[in-house]
Design an enzyme around this catalytic site. Structure first.
Site, mmCIF file in Angstrom:
data_model
loop_
_atom_site.group_PDB
_atom_site.id
_atom_site.type_symbol
_atom_site.label_atom_id
_atom_site.label_comp_id
_atom_site.label_asym_id
_atom_site.label_seq_id
_atom_site.Cartn_x
_atom_site.Cartn_y
_atom_site.Cartn_z
ATOM 1 N N SER A 199 0.967 -0.842 -0.094
ATOM 2 C CA SER A 199 -0.255 0.174 0.037
ATOM 3 C C SER A 199 0.761 1.612 0.378
ATOM 4 O O SER A 199 1.772 1.881 -1.036
ATOM 5 C CB SER A 199 -0.551 -0.145 1.188
ATOM 6 O OG SER A 199 -1.878 0.864 1.170
ATOM 7 N N ASP A 310 -9.106 -4.446 -6.690
ATOM 8 C CA ASP A 310 -7.797 -3.916 -5.098
ATOM 9 C C ASP A 310 -9.274 -1.726 -5.047
ATOM 10 O O ASP A 310 -9.076 -1.335 -6.335
ATOM 11 C CB ASP A 310 -7.118 -3.449 -4.720
ATOM 12 C CG ASP A 310 -6.352 -2.767 -3.584
ATOM 13 O OD1 ASP A 310 -7.601 -1.827 -3.213
ATOM 14 O OD2 ASP A 310 -5.461 -2.900 -3.327
ATOM 15 N N HIS A 340 -7.205 -5.359 -1.508
ATOM 16 C CA HIS A 340 -6.106 -4.253 -1.213
ATOM 17 C C HIS A 340 -5.513 -5.615 -0.064
ATOM 18 O O HIS A 340 -5.746 -5.895 0.853
ATOM 19 C CB HIS A 340 -6.672 -2.927 -0.473
ATOM 20 C CG HIS A 340 -5.408 -2.854 -0.199
ATOM 21 N ND1 HIS A 340 -4.604 -2.022 -0.938
ATOM 22 C CD2 HIS A 340 -4.641 -1.494 0.926
ATOM 23 C CE1 HIS A 340 -3.914 -1.009 -0.607
ATOM 24 N NE2 HIS A 340 -3.374 -1.147 0.351
#
Length: 617
Positions: A199, A310, A340
């Site tokens: 991320s 995602d 994610h």
């Protein structure tokens, strides 16, 4: 081979020999510390418990909090004790904004320190696994977080240059200070460094790589944004909360908010949530074409992972950057049907083995054949992976056109339809496509006579008229047909982002009392469903010409607007039907409370979807 056990160590290899040829010399009782290799990978012969644990503060070139002093970056280090006796080791670097809040990884891990301020606990498994194999691991507090100075800038200059300064220090080009304030050099390393993170952390790796800094040999971004504009926008449509930059900055920074008030004001002014336009602020936070980090400057190799479902860091963050990488950059990718998600939580054993080989090849110079393997692994369905030479696969563009009778076919069409731009969920818009709904237009192909695989970025063209100056335009590509699929239901205590915990733990490396290497077991979270939204795309109609300037539409005037859906690699099975759904404001992608209420009148003759289809499925 188990991720927690490797046996059969065959050869002792000094690092210099490893980097050249991986050929084992004859061992001797007086030999210098050695890296050991067997089966093309380094072996866990160094003690994790006895490793050197220390910290330094690296001087960066920025003053992000405006206090008149250059920000110092906190770097926590663990390295084999043999590196104090002549062994020079490469570095795996994890730069993160999460060590204050919320914590790193799905188990929300945080650092621990001893009485001297040295680390005793590093989040995640990288230290436990790789230090015993002859690597140093460094955990870097991003500027503005944890024990580093300054303010977080959410993809801004200090985020990038703080990480770059650490690479420079590892290669003798920057200054660092020990706990007593004395200058200290990284004499124990080869300087070859690999960055990894999920991320925001992955975005930091992408950003630092885009500076072209020497010494950064490889990056492994896992669902990392390459454009911070696209973290909060999609084609001019706000896809997350208003004021998202400031919200995130305050979430990750435990300091009093007044310390970084000036930066927060800059974020809110520069973000321009009112228009959603791309501007100079967002260009600074763009790692594809930006002035601080630019994809053209990348020289490090890349091993990227992206979940094509995602909704946080969406797939075009990967696909656009991937295609713009210089052709000389060595690369590898995994593309999944997860959300994610770090692949450690869904395909753990294969992931750890592959990552191990990658780092050994890129940082140690071990000849293990990983570059002769297919470049890309693609997950098409639960338990079904294919390996291919690149991504996207070789495709041909196939155009389908919506028909007045609700079918979706290759033949030309005619007629009109209309719907209202209202706030709707994807579930509501994709369910019961044959039932008339004032908030959408839905079209279906006949049942497929053969499998059909989409690989790449679909696009849609819509000829339309509005009765207002703008509307949020949405499109869904839907798979209608009963099948077992990755389940993206709301997160629970035992599942999230397409994975679920299965009970028990895997131990991935060596442990100490403060830092164990054991993590919950997890696998794909699956469910049988009749309808599945494969991909989607949205646009603010005012941005049909440009993302930098809004152009209101003239009510009653026809316009032809083309925009991309999010990239995907997905197989529609025999007997299933493809669905095209035209709709308004997507409640699954936006924080908007309402749609515009505009009536969208669609001319079917000028409307189509273009699909990149792999030949023969």
């Amino acid at each position: 081979m188990s991720v927690s056990h490797r046996r059969g160590l065959l050869a002792a290899v000094p690092l210099a020999a490893t980097l050249v040829a991986g050929v084992a010399p004859t061992a001797s009782a007086t030999a210098e510390p050695k890296i050991e290799i067997s089966g093309g990978v380094t072996q866990p012969v160094f003690s994790y418990a006895d490793a050197i644990r220390e910290h330094v503060r690296v001087e960066s070139p920025v003053d992000s909090d405006g206090d008149g002093k250059k920000d110092l970056v906190r770097v926590d280090i663990i390295r084999p004790k043999e590196s104090a006796a002549g062994l020079k080791v490469p570095v795996i670097m994890h730069q993160s904004p999460y060590f204050d809040s919320p914590g790193a990884g799905y188990e929300i891990e945080k650092k621990k320190y001893d009485a001297d301020g040295n680390p005793t606990k590093f989040p995640l498994f990288y230290d436990n696994y790789f230090v015993p194999r002859g690597y140093a691991f460094i955990s870097v507090d991003m500027i503005g977080t944890r024990l580093s100075d300054g303010c977080p800038t959410l993809g801004g200059r200090s985020d990038v240059l703080g990480g770059k300064a650490v690479i420079d220090w590892l290669n003798g080009r920057a200054i660092a200070y020990d706990a007593k304030g004395a200058p200290v050099k990284a004499t124990w390393t080869t300087g070859r460094t690999g960055m990894i993170g999920h991320s925001y952390e992955g975005s930091l790796a992408i950003g630092v790589a885009g500076t072209g800094v020497r010494g950064l040999a490889t990056i492994v971004p896992l669902a990392g944004p390459s454009s911070w504009y696209e973290m909060w926008r999609s084609n001019g449509t706000l896809t997350d909360i208003t004021g998202g930059q400031e919200w995130m900055a305050k979430r990750i920074d435990a300091d009093p908010p007044e310390k970084c008030a000036a930066e927060h004001r800059r974020m809110n002014e520069g973000s321009d949530d009112a228009t959603g336009n791309y501007n100079a602020y967002w260009r600074e936070h763009d790692f594809r074409t930006g002035p601080v980090s630019n994809v053209r400057n990348v020289r490090a190799s890349v091993f990227s992972v992206m979940g094509m479902q995602d909704r946080n860091v969406m797939g075009d963050q990967f696909s656009t950057w991937w295609t713009e990488l210089p052709r000389t950059v060595q690369r590898k990718a995994w593309l999944t049907q997860h959300g994610h998600l770090d692949p450690f939580w869904a395909r753990r054993e294969v992931w750890v083995d592959t990552l191990h080989k990658w780092f050994d090849h890129e940082l140690m110079g071990v000849s293990n054949g990983i570059m002769r393997e297919p470049r890309v692994d693609v997950q098409l369905a639960p338990g079904r992976w294919v390996a291919q030479a690149d991504w996207p696969a070789r495709t041909r563009a196939t155009t389908l056109r919506p028909q007045q009778d609700g079918s979706l076919e290759r033949r030309r069409s005619a007629g009109t339809g209309s719907y209202l731009d209202t706030l709707q969920t994807e579930l509501a818009m994709s369910t019961d496509p044959a039932v008339a709904d004032p908030n959408r237009l839905a079209f279906l192909t006949p049942p497929l006579q053969s499998a059909m695989r989409v690989s790449g970025t679909p696009s849609v063209t819509v000829r339309l008229m509005l009765d207002k100056p703008t509307a949020n335009l949405g499109v869904l590509l839907v798979d209608y047909g009963t099948d077992l699929r990755i389940n993206h239901a709301e997160a629970t205590a035992t599942s999230a982002q397409g994975m679920k915990f299965t009970g028990g733990e895997d131990c991935v490396g060596q442990s100490t009392a403060d830092d164990d290497a054991c993590y919950f077991k997890a696998t794909d979270n699956t469910a049988t469903s009749d309808v599945h939204v494969v991909t989607r795309g949205v646009i603010d109609a005012q941005n049909y010409r440009s993302l930098t300037r809004a152009t209101p539409l003239t009510p009653g005037k026809p316009y032809q607007i083309t925009w991309n859906l999010l990239p995907q690699d997905y197989e529609f099975k025999i007997g299933h039907r493809l669905g095209l759904v035209l709709t308004g404001t997507n409640d699954d992608l936006t924080d908007a409370e309402l749609g515009t209420g505009a009536k969208v009148t669609v001319d079917l003759a000028g409307t189509s979807i273009s699909l990149p289809l792999v030949s023969n499925g």
